[in-house]
Design an enzyme around this catalytic site. Structure first.
Site, short mmCIF file in Angstrom:
data_model
loop_
_atom_site.label_atom_id
_atom_site.label_comp_id
_atom_site.label_asym_id
_atom_site.label_seq_id
_atom_site.Cartn_x
_atom_site.Cartn_y
_atom_site.Cartn_z
N CYS A 1 0.82 -1.22 0.00
CA CYS A 1 0.00 0.00 0.00
C CYS A 1 0.85 1.27 0.00
O CYS A 1 0.54 2.24 -0.69
CB CYS A 1 -0.97 -0.01 1.18
SG CYS A 1 -0.25 -0.53 2.74
N HIS A 9 -2.60 6.48 4.07
CA HIS A 9 -1.18 6.56 4.40
C HIS A 9 -0.64 7.89 3.87
O HIS A 9 -0.80 8.21 2.69
CB HIS A 9 -0.40 5.42 3.73
CG HIS A 9 -0.67 4.07 4.31
ND1 HIS A 9 -1.44 3.86 5.43
CD2 HIS A 9 -0.24 2.83 3.93
CE1 HIS A 9 -1.48 2.55 5.71
NE2 HIS A 9 -0.77 1.92 4.82
#
Lengths: 350, 350, 350, 350
Positions: free
Chosen positions: B149, B242
């Site tokens: 990710c 993130h």
């Protein structure tokens, strides 16, 4: 030292002011004899005026003291200033002019040529600027500043590396606690489950102050250190303790174990002088993969140690690590108190 | 396309599995015909087996489906794997051998020489590895992986810069959301008011996968891109999204406005093909000083856009910025779905 | 209805104001034609003036509108007021006097004898006060208020029980989200990893407003319902969604299954009239042991449903349960919009 | 007392076990001579085995001790058990049978007729059950339990009211900290920005244990107190400190000032005996509108005081207030240590 030195706190009701109160309440060398704050608070007792946010209770005696105006008629020799930078500049000058020794946490005078940004472990020789400052400004007192909270944490981690290997370039990303923004400070709507990728003006402070702190005292000013510093600052949902992810390029080659040894063995003047607020180990090196953590490590050595972890090679620069410092203790109130202790130890009030 | 392709989800009950269910429930090209998960869940309906953690409700029809064993007798053509890496390796191979097209979010096969780490915007030509893979392994099906990710978020931000200026060096610090660790994942005792300065194995993934994703397809494998990548990964108290603080050194000089234009104007194959899950603007450039923020920006373009902000000069490398990506959408389930869509558009199931 | 009614939003830049903008941007019956806010914002476009805190983007058209002063020369027929209670009182009166239909989220006029606190599901007959209000005050327009966010959530849960069994006593403890305090609102230093056991004035509001909402319209005012209500209000580290732990004493005996059936089967006038903002199921009953949860349930039916769970016997009163409502949607902006829709459906603007 | 009593800790590596270690490391009467934990930890030093989660460091000496199996051959006289209830039952019995004095934090034996749930301030006379227990079970040792963390907090607040006015009915809603669920405990995905409206089994514990703690010792068992107790338990994003919103119906009429005086003046046997871990003020009454707060008050008197605030009339019962107790100190490890101290003071080991 038989008699304690009398100290006053400006901005005593704020987040950093409360830390000053907490640190000075039982100090072996200093005695709080004056508290000052903004108009809203004056005339009330400290207990009435303050919105106390620390886990330890308000010291009994200080709670009963009256909060005064921040004017240079306070009954004390030393001033610790936690004033907001919107007002700190001229007020601190007034006190210095009137003969007080001012230890300031505000940014206003940090970059003045004749004002030191003091970290007792790093640049005690910068104190020589005081004499120059008094002469130039015809002041009876003087101003000594401490760096920005993130700057201090970074500089503490860089200090052993600069001493042992020399530093060429530094790239840092900070993850800063909400207490660094004071009270009310960061709205909960902004930070609950969130992250803010900027703190206004903080990156410039880190970049400029670091170079001054490591700078060389030459003639009448500090020549900034030639290192290059690049910072990104962010705010995270942490209460106390600024974390920084740091990569460094060194002047001299060094092995990973030499780097670790440099951190581990670091000790300096405050440790030698056994200053009351000085940490025994200014740098605590953690070898675990998941340290330092704000909740577990920010209070190391009463919040005065700087905790370094995750030291490893960096493929872009030379080495990288994560450093953590307590932003309102080592990074603010504790920094100023340690500064004052150094002057005491060097005989300023003898 | 008259008839939808039948797809199965492995690891359907986990955090990423739930995102697959959410994305595929109303997909124009795909129809979920099989759900599989670990032994604990098999034999129950999806609704019974799952601990659903998304704000949108469980899709009615999928809630009633039985959860099956992850064995290659599932009634579907395409497999989306959200299996944990502790078991994903051999299971995904079995499915590929048996003729399924496997789109995997697991790390197990990412670094295999004949397996692409596909980002449709960045390296669609790597799909040519599939033929080689099938020939070498004598498989009827194949495995295509998506990156970690954090890797995907970083690569999306680097893609326009690599295309327009070339990238030499990258230094990144991530601040990652807890949903990236799955469920139960990160204990609340570890992250409430705290930060963890490491995510096991994540830094190596970012460093290696990025070089492969930008690598050149030559002969029978991907030659890694010569760029240097150095990453520090941390976990913060954020739910989804993130953030990454990134500094880059470019091959060709570029002005700040050229850099911004590169981000702003970026568009690629998925946009051209109008793939159903492709964001219209793969990169959203924010000019505000306090963006991107996970809570406000992670869901941009249904979580498929990558949001870049704070683009400015870096005194150590060339430029720095902050990038944010939704870790379980663009960074996981959405990535795999987009990969599959690219193959559909290129005629694999004609 | 061919032509949309023109509406204005007062306090359009605040937390509730933003929800009004979000709800009204695509409303089938209403069209935003005026935005007003405090002096600080006037003269700027909405996009410039607002600190937007919602996950969805600012509606394009509304972002370009100018923010005006909250004076009764706005080009609209209906006013939605999200003004702070420190200023709402006289401003809302001015608008009502000038002929506007004012739907207010402020507390100022809620307890006025001739002003209804309207919940369309609960007390639509209270709208008859409008006529009285206009006559008495010689106003061309009128004011209709919605209750406090915690009051509405409580009343929605009590409504089926009052209708089916009668309510004698209510004891409630709330756990309220930070968005209920507006922006900047609750300082993060106060709520990160913490809980505040009081919200100023909120308990009295819940106790008094609930009795008025369930009160009987008689002659020229609302006779408060004789039920006893006791509330404790707390603030928790939740973004959106107020939870309430409620115990009730009923007038008529009822079995646990009757209670659940009462919740489950509840439907009322807004559902019958199919008002655009009305939830299909005003009460969602969850049987799972760990629901309702703010993160998973606050957005049920676009934040307009009230979610009830943990219904069980109470050994001190009769039954207890936990209820959750979205504080800025069903508990504020959505409440006022639904109020206005009811008047539209009843032919006020025919 | 010249020689310290030797004590062992079962379940020493868990959340409560760590608190035992912290409390006993410097205890004036006790010396830790044995640590035991589950198989996974045995054979390693405590430092290696534990995932330490407290802000204070691991006590040097204890860190070096070996972790043993929880079998009754430990070198100690007293056992503090922080075992998980899934295993605590038979293990604690074994130790008691073998002659150890077992102070247990587990729920397993709390409701046994011949086992006291001891709160030294509240029911010291229940210790007489020990003799009965040893006789009936033919044990050389015995088991004394402390209540559930929420029960203890509630009972501490009820104790002065029961003593001075008698209690008839209690309605409580708890807002509990994540540390109460141990480690890893509550997943961050469940609690970040969220609230869980149930804690399995906790409500029954509060309801039954409270009645036993205030029960009368008669013949061979405790006759439960006739008060009615109804509890709702919730989990909030707080690290340490359980808050409870409580309403009470008293037997005898009392004025608000009498209620406050009852809290304020409360003192009991542990205070009289000056037990080392006893708080000087078992109840701290706060008059501020926004107290008690977990972050500011949970550590009052080293986490052993119970903090009461917001005392006021309740229109449904008689009075209501909010109470806060430290769940792993006063509510767990500290509770057991105080229990043991009471037995020491009463001459059990003379």
């Amino acid at each position: 030292m038989l008699k304690k030195l009398r100290v006053g706190i400006l901005g005593a009701t704020g987040t950093v002011g409360q830390r000053f109160v907490q640190l000075l309440a039982e100090h072996p060398w200093f005695e709080v004899t004056a508290l000052a704050a903004s108009e809203r608070s004056t005339g009330r007792t400290y207990r009435e005026a303050v919105r106390w946010k620390l886990e330890s209770p308000i010291p009994e005696d200080i709670g009963k003291m009256s909060v005064l105006e921040p004017k240079p008629n306070l009954d004390c020799q030393i001033i610790f200033s936690a004033l907001d930078s919107s007002v700190a500049g001229p007020i601190e000058e007034e006190f210095a002019r009137a003969g007080y020794a001012v230890f300031s946490n505000a940014k206003n005078h940090r970059m003045d040529e004749d004002v030191p940004i003091l970290i007792p472990e790093v640049n005690p020789e910068h104190l020589k600027l005081i004499e120059l400052q008094r002469a130039q400004r015809r002041w009876k007192g003087f101003i000594v500043t401490n760096g920005n909270c993130s700057t201090i944490t970074l500089c503490m981690a860089l200090a052993p590396l600069e001493r042992d290997f020399g530093i060429e370039r530094v790239l840092a990303t900070t993850m800063q606690a909400v207490s660094g923004a004071g009270y009310p400070g960061v709205p909960s709507l902004d930070i609950l489950g969130n992250l803010i990728p900027n703190i206004d003006g903080e990156e410039e402070k880190i970049e400029r102050e670091t170079k001054k702190i490591f700078g060389a005292l030459c003639d009448k000013k500090i020549e900034p250190h030639p290192m290059t510093v690049s910072a990104t600052t962010t705010r995270v949902a942490v209460l106390d303790g600024h974390s920084e992810s740091v990569s460094v390029k060194l002047r001299r080659a060094a092995s990973l174990s030499e780097i670790k040894e440099s951190f581990r063995g670091y000790s300096s003047l405050p440790q030698e002088l056994k200053l009351p607020t000085a940490p025994v180990h200014p740098i605590v090196l953690r070898e675990e993969a998941d340290r330092p953590q704000p909740r577990l490590d920010a209070h190391a050595e009463k919040g005065m140690a700087t905790v370094v972890g995750r030291v490893r090679n960096c493929s872009v620069l030379d080495y990288k690590f994560v450093v953590l410092g307590h932003n309102t203790l080592r990074g603010a109130a504790g920094a100023a108190v340690l500064d004052a202790e150094l002057l005491v130890a060097q005989g300023f009030w003898k």
